[in-house]
Design a protein around this motif. Sequence first.
Motif, PDB file in Angstrom:
ATOM      1  N   ARG A  27     -86.068 -20.384  76.642  1.00 10.89           N
ATOM      2  CA  ARG A  27     -85.168 -19.239  76.865  1.00 10.89           C
ATOM      3  C   ARG A  27     -85.588 -18.051  76.001  1.00 10.89           C
ATOM      4  O   ARG A  27     -85.501 -16.896  76.436  1.00 10.89           O
ATOM      5  CB  ARG A  27     -83.732 -19.644  76.543  1.00 10.89           C
ATOM      6  CG  ARG A  27     -83.146 -20.670  77.530  1.00 10.89           C
ATOM      7  CD  ARG A  27     -81.644 -20.847  77.319  1.00 10.89           C
ATOM      8  NE  ARG A  27     -81.130 -21.952  78.105  1.00 10.89           N
ATOM      9  CZ  ARG A  27     -80.878 -23.173  77.618  1.00 10.89           C
ATOM     10  NH1 ARG A  27     -81.097 -23.427  76.332  1.00 10.89           N
ATOM     11  NH2 ARG A  27     -80.404 -24.128  78.398  1.00 10.89           N
ATOM     12  N   LEU A  28     -86.029 -18.312  74.773  1.00  9.64           N
ATOM     13  CA  LEU A  28     -86.505 -17.218  73.911  1.00  9.64           C
ATOM     14  C   LEU A  28     -87.734 -16.543  74.527  1.00  9.64           C
ATOM     15  O   LEU A  28     -87.863 -15.313  74.491  1.00  9.64           O
ATOM     16  CB  LEU A  28     -86.849 -17.765  72.515  1.00  9.64           C
ATOM     17  CG  LEU A  28     -85.658 -18.168  71.628  1.00  9.64           C
ATOM     18  CD1 LEU A  28     -86.158 -18.878  70.372  1.00  9.64           C
ATOM     19  CD2 LEU A  28     -84.819 -16.944  71.271  1.00  9.64           C
ATOM     20  N   ASN A  57     -88.203 -28.183  75.641  1.00  5.97           N
ATOM     21  CA  ASN A  57     -87.669 -27.357  74.563  1.00  5.97           C
ATOM     22  C   ASN A  57     -86.982 -26.154  75.212  1.00  5.97           C
ATOM     23  O   ASN A  57     -87.558 -25.079  75.357  1.00  5.97           O
ATOM     24  CB  ASN A  57     -88.805 -26.901  73.638  1.00  5.97           C
ATOM     25  CG  ASN A  57     -88.295 -26.274  72.363  1.00  5.97           C
ATOM     26  OD1 ASN A  57     -87.242 -25.654  72.350  1.00  5.97           O
ATOM     27  ND2 ASN A  57     -89.059 -26.410  71.280  1.00  5.97           N
ATOM     28  N   HIS A  58     -85.753 -26.373  75.636  1.00  2.00           N
ATOM     29  CA  HIS A  58     -85.025 -25.342  76.382  1.00  2.00           C
ATOM     30  C   HIS A  58     -84.788 -24.097  75.542  1.00  2.00           C
ATOM     31  O   HIS A  58     -84.836 -22.971  76.056  1.00  2.00           O
ATOM     32  CB  HIS A  58     -83.681 -25.903  76.879  1.00  2.00           C
ATOM     33  CG  HIS A  58     -83.819 -27.040  77.850  1.00  2.00           C
ATOM     34  ND1 HIS A  58     -84.445 -26.903  79.069  1.00  2.00           N
ATOM     35  CD2 HIS A  58     -83.413 -28.334  77.764  1.00  2.00           C
ATOM     36  CE1 HIS A  58     -84.416 -28.064  79.714  1.00  2.00           C
ATOM     37  NE2 HIS A  58     -83.794 -28.948  78.943  1.00  2.00           N
ATOM     38  N   THR A  59     -84.504 -24.280  74.261  1.00  2.00           N
ATOM     39  CA  THR A  59     -84.228 -23.122  73.397  1.00  2.00           C
ATOM     40  C   THR A  59     -85.441 -22.195  73.320  1.00  2.00           C
ATOM     41  O   THR A  59     -85.320 -20.972  73.484  1.00  2.00           O
ATOM     42  CB  THR A  59     -83.845 -23.598  71.982  1.00  2.00           C
ATOM     43  OG1 THR A  59     -82.680 -24.425  72.062  1.00  2.00           O
ATOM     44  CG2 THR A  59     -83.562 -22.396  71.088  1.00  2.00           C
TER      45      THR A  59
END
Length: 416
Positions: free
Chosen positions: A76-77, A71-73
């Motif tokens: 990054r968050l 879950n790259h998003t």
Amino acid sequence: MPGSIEPLDLVGVQIPYHFRCPISLELMRDPVTVSTGQTYDRNSIESWVATGNTTCPVTRASLSDFTLIPNHTLRRLIQDWCVANQAFGIERIPTPKQPAEPTMVRTLLSQASSVSSPFQSRLSALRRLKGLARDSEKNRSVISSHNAREILISIVFSETASGSSELNQEALALLVMFQLTESECASIASDLNKVIYLPQLLFHSSIEVRVNSASLIETVLAGTRSSDFRAQVSNVDEIFEGVTDILRNLNSYPRALKISIRALFALCLVKQTRHKAIQAGAAEALIDRLADLDKCAAERALATIELLCRIPSGCSAFEGHALTVPLLVKTILKISDRATEYAAGALLALCSESEQSHRDAVSAGVVTQLLLLVQSDCTDRAKRKAQMLLKLLRDSWPEDSFGNSDDFACSEVVPF
């Protein structure tokens, strides 16, 4: 729900609820999504599945498959949140390294082993596999489970008559990251062409190739039960010279130092070829490097010294080095119980053969060290060797051997 989350210890800042793994309740470092759409930290969900669970921990729905999608998003968050809260002592989580997916590993191994594939394509596949293997133990396990060792052995020893190509070297660098089975070690040790090829790499222009060759030699010797096969390996021309040269000249490289000690020890376990180690200058190299070694390497070096002191030429070589006896005496009760045992054994062998070693040992304060040793919690073998050495040196004790020792005034052995 978010309001029920306790503040992160010590920093006084709350971790957002959706940044916490539902399993561990810790800040996620490598968030991955499962087939139900729920996100977990990779380590937590992998542990969950590894214990036999087949359902989603949150929804309790059955997992249709066990694919973990990064879950790259969300990652990054989380990283942005860490940066925004650096003032509270929170460190940014690193970007996770790419895991070795089985499908990708199979493709890369197939590409690397295919003789019909272009050379650069095979080389690139091996380098990608090496990068994955370096990243984690789990990656190495995945790669190893796909028959990688057999494939790599085949590549390492392919076209050996034409010399070492980049392909052989990359395969060798990857192969030494894995523990070989007994049958794999035997397949190498029993093949004279393979046995002859490895020592040639000990003199390669590349330091990495030389060290990797020594590493594979040690692995093969340690993993082979057959005494005939071990003798065949240790009897190859220049194998002792190559390993000793690494020990002597590459001491500024920690990995080279450790591996050369391991390889030399494995070679010297073969009784009938120990004289070759002496001829190659191993005695001088071991004494010269002894002070540079960490605990484990020092123990192996001292064990090797004791083995070599069991042959006449070995005793003569060590006696000829002015630092041998003083260093061995100094080692007693300084590094570990094993190191003490090996040092005492080597001194016993040297003093049994040489009057000069007698005198050097007494002058170096061995009597006090041995008396402390027999009163210590050291191994029974070490104490027996110490008692035998004390008996051997009995007639050589100077009258002031106790009076000159500050340590002997202590009634108890000080732990270290």
